[in-house]
Design a protein around this motif. Sequence first.
Motif, PDB file in Angstrom:
ATOM      1  N   GLY A  28     -27.551  93.898 -63.653  1.00 29.74           N
ATOM      2  CA  GLY A  28     -28.652  93.992 -64.596  1.00 29.74           C
ATOM      3  C   GLY A  28     -28.643  95.312 -65.341  1.00 29.74           C
ATOM      4  N   VAL A  29     -28.423  96.407 -64.609  1.00 27.00           N
ATOM      5  CA  VAL A  29     -28.333  97.732 -65.229  1.00 27.00           C
ATOM      6  C   VAL A  29     -27.132  97.799 -66.170  1.00 27.00           C
ATOM      7  N   ALA A  30     -26.012  97.232 -65.730  1.00 26.05           N
ATOM      8  CA  ALA A  30     -24.807  97.228 -66.564  1.00 26.05           C
ATOM      9  C   ALA A  30     -25.057  96.472 -67.871  1.00 26.05           C
ATOM     10  N   SER A  31     -25.787  95.366 -67.778  1.00 26.22           N
ATOM     11  CA  SER A  31     -26.076  94.564 -68.967  1.00 26.22           C
ATOM     12  C   SER A  31     -26.916  95.333 -69.982  1.00 26.22           C
ATOM     13  N   VAL A  32     -27.946  96.035 -69.491  1.00 25.05           N
ATOM     14  CA  VAL A  32     -28.789  96.827 -70.396  1.00 25.05           C
ATOM     15  C   VAL A  32     -27.974  97.951 -71.035  1.00 25.05           C
ATOM     16  N   TYR A  33     -27.111  98.591 -70.251  1.00 26.75           N
ATOM     17  CA  TYR A  33     -26.257  99.661 -70.782  1.00 26.75           C
ATOM     18  C   TYR A  33     -25.369  99.131 -71.901  1.00 26.75           C
ATOM     19  N   PHE A  34     -24.734  97.985 -71.680  1.00 26.39           N
ATOM     20  CA  PHE A  34     -23.852  97.410 -72.700  1.00 26.39           C
ATOM     21  C   PHE A  34     -24.637  96.976 -73.932  1.00 26.39           C
ATOM     22  N   SER A  35     -25.886  96.533 -73.722  1.00 28.81           N
ATOM     23  CA  SER A  35     -26.725  96.156 -74.856  1.00 28.81           C
ATOM     24  C   SER A  35     -27.017  97.366 -75.736  1.00 28.81           C
ATOM     25  N   MET A  36     -27.322  98.509 -75.117  1.00 30.84           N
ATOM     26  CA  MET A  36     -27.559  99.752 -75.854  1.00 30.84           C
ATOM     27  C   MET A  36     -26.352 100.112 -76.711  1.00 30.84           C
ATOM     28  N   ARG A  37     -25.155  99.838 -76.178  1.00 33.37           N
ATOM     29  CA  ARG A  37     -23.906 100.199 -76.860  1.00 33.37           C
ATOM     30  C   ARG A  37     -23.437  99.125 -77.831  1.00 33.37           C
ATOM     31  N   VAL A  42     -22.492  92.887 -72.590  1.00 30.72           N
ATOM     32  CA  VAL A  42     -23.890  92.673 -72.259  1.00 30.72           C
ATOM     33  C   VAL A  42     -24.102  91.257 -71.737  1.00 30.72           C
ATOM     34  N   TYR A  43     -23.352  90.305 -72.260  1.00 27.35           N
ATOM     35  CA  TYR A  43     -23.585  88.913 -71.906  1.00 27.35           C
ATOM     36  C   TYR A  43     -22.952  88.470 -70.592  1.00 27.35           C
ATOM     37  N   PRO A  44     -21.672  88.725 -70.332  1.00 29.12           N
ATOM     38  CA  PRO A  44     -21.141  88.305 -69.023  1.00 29.12           C
ATOM     39  C   PRO A  44     -21.813  89.005 -67.842  1.00 29.12           C
ATOM     40  N   THR A  45     -22.125  90.303 -67.991  1.00 27.19           N
ATOM     41  CA  THR A  45     -22.816  91.000 -66.896  1.00 27.19           C
ATOM     42  C   THR A  45     -24.235  90.466 -66.732  1.00 27.19           C
ATOM     43  N   GLY A  46     -24.867  90.177 -67.848  1.00 28.87           N
ATOM     44  CA  GLY A  46     -26.221  89.632 -67.797  1.00 28.87           C
ATOM     45  C   GLY A  46     -26.264  88.248 -67.167  1.00 28.87           C
ATOM     46  N   ILE A  47     -25.252  87.442 -67.429  1.00 26.82           N
ATOM     47  CA  ILE A  47     -25.191  86.094 -66.867  1.00 26.82           C
ATOM     48  C   ILE A  47     -25.133  86.151 -65.342  1.00 26.82           C
ATOM     49  N   ILE A  48     -24.325  87.056 -64.812  1.00 32.31           N
ATOM     50  CA  ILE A  48     -24.226  87.191 -63.350  1.00 32.31           C
ATOM     51  C   ILE A  48     -25.568  87.598 -62.753  1.00 32.31           C
TER      52      ILE A  48
END
Length: 206
Positions: A28-37, A42-48
Amino acid sequence: MDWQWIIEGFVAGLQQMTWLEGVAVFFGVASVYFSMRENIWVYPTGIISTLIYVWICLEVKLYADMGINAYYFSMSIFGWYVWTHPKEGKEVLPVTWLKWKGWLFSILLLLASYGVLYSVLSNFTDSDVPYWDSFTTSSAFVGMYLMAKKKVENWIAWIITDLVSVPLYFYKGLILTSFQFLFFTVLAIIGLIAWIRSAKHYAGEA
């Protein structure tokens, strides 16, 4: 600010954390970080993360949040497609601001989803927090939709969602997840600033 209380709460969260919640928090944290960038990861990490939280929310009777995580999953697939298929002549989907029609649609989506969710939770489930569970879910509906469309205002919706989720998950005993949302609030503020700059950059290229 009572730092001792915060530290003790965080330690308690780590002690109570299951390995499954830990994995969900990490992605979840990884997804938010990738979204900022503005990074497609953002999507594969968010899906997990969202798939795991569907199960976790079911276990603690956060039914609306279980539904929102299922929605996150479907919207992640949609956003993944939209981000990787920009309009003809564009290398990437640019970050833009909502127009008045977009604001109207977002407000109607918030109100309609809240009304439906609250009605379902209060009448057909054993949820003990129907008001708050419905609110965080409906505001997240808006945030996820606007993120998929790469609108700056998605971060405003996420800030509101995260701030309300902090005490909600703490109340439910998911201490680490509560701290995750506190961290998400900080990241969302940073993300808002970053996307405002990005929107200005893309507007200058137009």
